[in-house]
Structures are given as C-alpha cells and as structure tokens.
Design an enzyme around this catalytic site. Structure first.
Site, PDB file in Angstrom:
ATOM      1  N   PRO A  91       0.866  -1.190   0.000  1.00  0.00           N
ATOM      2  CA  PRO A  91       0.000   0.000   0.000  1.00  0.00           C
ATOM      3  C   PRO A  91       0.897   1.232   0.000  1.00  0.00           C
ATOM      4  CG  PRO A  91       0.035  -1.046   2.176  1.00  0.00           C
ATOM      5  CD  PRO A  91       0.838  -1.918   1.276  1.00  0.00           C
ATOM      6  N   CYS A 108       2.469   3.624   9.809  1.00  0.00           N
ATOM      7  CA  CYS A 108       2.776   4.915   9.204  1.00  0.00           C
ATOM      8  C   CYS A 108       3.549   5.799  10.187  1.00  0.00           C
ATOM      9  CB  CYS A 108       1.509   5.641   8.765  1.00  0.00           C
ATOM     10  SG  CYS A 108       1.950   7.184   7.950  1.00  0.00           S
ATOM     11  N   LYS A 150      -0.438  -4.583   8.712  1.00  0.00           N
ATOM     12  CA  LYS A 150       0.904  -4.234   8.228  1.00  0.00           C
ATOM     13  C   LYS A 150       1.534  -3.309   9.259  1.00  0.00           C
ATOM     14  CE  LYS A 150       3.454  -2.202   4.451  1.00  0.00           C
ATOM     15  NZ  LYS A 150       3.675  -0.796   4.791  1.00  0.00           N
ATOM     16  N   ASN A 166       8.878  -7.274   4.160  1.00  0.00           N
ATOM     17  CA  ASN A 166       8.836  -6.042   3.376  1.00  0.00           C
ATOM     18  C   ASN A 166      10.038  -5.158   3.759  1.00  0.00           C
ATOM     19  OD1 ASN A 166       7.271  -2.935   3.814  1.00  0.00           O
ATOM     20  ND2 ASN A 166       7.664  -3.767   1.802  1.00  0.00           N
ATOM     21  N   GLY A 167      10.604  -4.547   2.739  1.00  0.00           N
ATOM     22  CA  GLY A 167      11.666  -3.573   2.975  1.00  0.00           C
ATOM     23  C   GLY A 167      12.868  -3.783   2.098  1.00  0.00           C
ATOM     24  N   ASP A 168      13.058  -2.848   1.161  1.00  0.00           N
ATOM     25  CA  ASP A 168      14.279  -2.756   0.345  1.00  0.00           C
ATOM     26  C   ASP A 168      14.411  -3.810  -0.760  1.00  0.00           C
ATOM     27  OD1 ASP A 168      14.835  -0.756   2.126  1.00  0.00           O
ATOM     28  OD2 ASP A 168      16.502  -1.781   3.102  1.00  0.00           O
ATOM     29  N   GLY A 204       7.333  -2.232  -2.465  1.00  0.00           N
ATOM     30  CA  GLY A 204       6.788  -0.884  -2.558  1.00  0.00           C
ATOM     31  C   GLY A 204       7.528  -0.052  -3.583  1.00  0.00           C
TER      32      GLY A 204
END
Ligand SMILES: Cc1cc2nc3c(=O)[nH]c(=O)nc-3n(C[C@H](O)[C@H](O)[C@H](O)COP(=O)(O)O)c2cc1C
Length: 345
Positions: free
Chosen positions: A18, A102, A141, A204-206, A228
C-alpha cells in the site's frame, strides 16, 4: 499455497505494498498486468470514511480485475475503526488491512499508524474491534517496533494472531528509522520461525531485484514478499521476479513497445478514474520512469508533459515507439528513493 481467509495465493506471492498517493487504481492496473499477486489500496483514514470525506471514499474504488485486493485503513480509535470496517465491507474487497506502521507525525503522533506500536494493548484492542465488526479476513501491516529499544514485533505477532488476524506484513524497520539504514529482516524471520505463529508472514523492505527476492526468500523463510518503492515507475519488477524464480534467468529490460504500452494503459486508467485534467496532469510524473534509459528521451518527455488531450499524448508515445524501435534499453539497478518526509510505513 498461501491462504488468507478465503484467498488462496499460488506459489511464492509477490504483494504490491500500500502506498499513499501511489497505489491508486491506475498504478495498480499496470502492476497487476505485470504479475502482482495481491495488492492493497492506499491507506484510508477511518475518521475520513466516517465523515464521508470525498478523498477517503474515492480510495475505496476497487475493480474485479484487481482481485485479490485488500483495502487498508488506519485510525487510533476502536469505535471509528470498527465503523470504518463496516463501510469497507460494503465494497467487498478480499481482505481488510490495518495500518500500524505509518511513521509520519500527523498520523503516528495522533496515536494511529506506527503510534500504536508504543502501546501493544491498544493495538490489540483496535485489531479486535475490527475483526469483530467485519466478516472479511483482517490483516495487519506494521514495523518492527517504535524504536531501537522497543522492537516488540514478536509479541505483537502472537497477540494479533490471537485476536484473529489472518496474515501479517512486516516492514523491517522501526518507526524512528523512517527509511534510514537497511531493513532488518532477521526479526521478521524470528516471527516466521516462531512455532506459535501459523498465519502467513510477509516480509517487506528494500526489495529491488529478482536476485534479492530469492536470496531473502531463502534466507528468511517468509511466506511472500511485499514490494513498494521498487515498483514505482517499474511495474515490470513483478514479472521479472516471477520469471527468475521459475527459471533462474533474468528477463531482458522491457522493450520500447512495452514501455509505451504501459504508459498508455496507465494514462487511460488515470483519465478514466481521475477525469481528464487531473488524470493527464498526474500521469506526467510517470513518463520519465517508464521511458528511462532511452537516449534523448528528454525532448519527447518535455512535449508529453505539456499536452492536454489523451490523443495528443498517445500520438507522441507512438512517435517514441517508432523513433526507438528495436532499441535495447540496458538493465539498470532500481534506485529506492528515501521518502522520509512522505507518509510511508
Ligand atoms: C510514497 C509511499 C507511500 C506509502 N504509503 C503507505 C501506506 O499508505 N500504507 C502503508 O502501509 N505503507 C505505506 N508505505 C510504506 C510501504 O508500504 C512499504 O512498507 C515501504 O515503502 C517499504 O517497502 P519498500 O522498501 O519495498 O519500498 C508507503 C511508502 C511510500 C514510499
């Protein structure tokens, strides 16, 4: 096969993260065409949905061809989240995701988004309220924790599973890190390897290449990977990863025809969904990414960003296609931008 409620995802799923101001229906359409297995909307304020704010309601737009798709909401109040969940229900997505990650001040410091990471009891209550007010599978998330001293994701995962979430996506950074440093996937692996955990865990991440996806899949054992920033301007990342996982080979860079086709599809969907003026304007930021690597493209791009009619843009895109026919764009590493100031989880 990975199961989230009634959704069944084949193989090793690639999820489109997202992303506020990015993962709208036009962008999702091009990611879907290129192999994203599960997608999410931008995050939607629960308060905004209840107030019937136009911006929030518009983000509920989802289409059959996008399925499976999740709608993501955020908020720091049980009643508001529960009411928002009921509103989301009506739009019939495949799942409802809660954003507890967030990091931007206007969200996190009002006790929503990553702000909730400071108070696990509250996070559990909020999640429980959502689970109880919808029949949709609820997922979450989040990040590793609020800061270096409070990386509480292992406890968070267990407790959220206990109140009924059906999957958890973890961004391997704390709230304090925003986007600094490298995402740390070792804690994500710890959650995945906890024998108490039976829901799918997405990392998730990079992630920015097929090779890194396979390396992280093997090293950290997650059930799927969420992507993302690497998909922004490069929706082909999904098919490249799928191909590499299947064959061990890297696909060549997208051809000029494919770049033009994606630009046209994105434009068409953008105008359909946002209307002519906004659709054409918002599309302007995408051309340089889609057409990156073509020598001398600046001259075409300068024209593309001044045009006001779809047909005019399409005509210039046709010119691009003819001008560069057969040109092979060299594969270049994807650059992950820092969006510290932006709302990002
Ligand atoms: C522009 C932008 C907007 C984002 N908006 C959201 C959002 O609305 N909801 C959310 O859960 N995460 C949001 N994120 C965070 C991403 O979902 C993802 O967790 C983060 O970018 C790390 O993944 P990546 O390294 O693959 O980009 C956003 C990220 C970016 C770059």
């Amino acid at each position: 096969m990975i199961t989230i409620g009634n959704i069944q995802l084949q193989g090793f799923p690639l999820l489109l993260a997202p992303m506020e101001d990015v993962s709208d229906p036009p962008f999702r359409a091009v990611c879907k065409e290129n192999g994203a297995d599960l997608m999410y909307t931008e995050f939607i304020s629960s308060e905004g949905l209840i107030r019937d704010a136009i911006k929030s309601r518009k983000k509920l737009d989802i289409y059959d061809y996008e399925k499976p798709i999740g709608i993501q909401i955020f908020g720091g109040d049980e009643d508001s989240l529960a009411m928002a969940a009921k509103i989301v229900d009506v739009t019939n997505p495949d799942l409802l995701d809660i954003n507890f990650g967030c990091p931007v001040k206007k969200v996190a410091c009002k006790g929503a988004g990553a702000g909730v990471l400071k108070d696990i009891d509250l996070m559990v209550r909020l999640t429980d309220a959502v689970v109880k007010s919808t029949n949709l599978p609820v997922t979450v998330k989040t990040r590793l924790g609020w800061d270096e001293q409070t990386k509480n994701i292992e406890e968070v995962a267990e407790r959220l599973q206990d109140v009924g979430i059906k999957a958890l996506a973890i961004h391997g950074r704390t709230r304090s890190q925003m986007y600094k440093g490298e995402a740390d996937w070792s804690l994500i692996a710890k959650v995945k390897n906890n024998p108490r955990i039976h829901i799918p865990i997405f990392g998730n991440g990079d992630i920015d290449s097929p090779q890194k996806t396979v390396e992280y899949k093997n090293r950290y054992g997650v059930d799927g990977i969420m992507i993302g920033r690497a998909a922004i301007g490069y929706p082909w990342i999904f098919r490249e990863i799928h191909h590499y996982m299947r064959t061990g080979e890297l696909l060549p860079s997208p051809t000029v025809e494919e770049r033009v086709e994606v630009s046209k599809n994105h434009l068409r969907k953008s105008v359909e969904w946002k209307g002519l003026v906004v659709g054409i304007n918002e599309m302007r930021r995408h051309y340089s990414n889609y057409l990156k690597g073509l020598p001398g493209i600046k001259e075409f791009r300068n024209r593309l960003v001044t045009l006001k009619e779809v047909e005019e843009v399409e005509a210039v895109l046709d010119e691009v296609q003819q001008h560069y026919q057969g040109f092979e764009v060299e594969r270049a590493p994807i650059v992950l931008e820092n969006y510290h100031e932006h709302c990002a989880v």
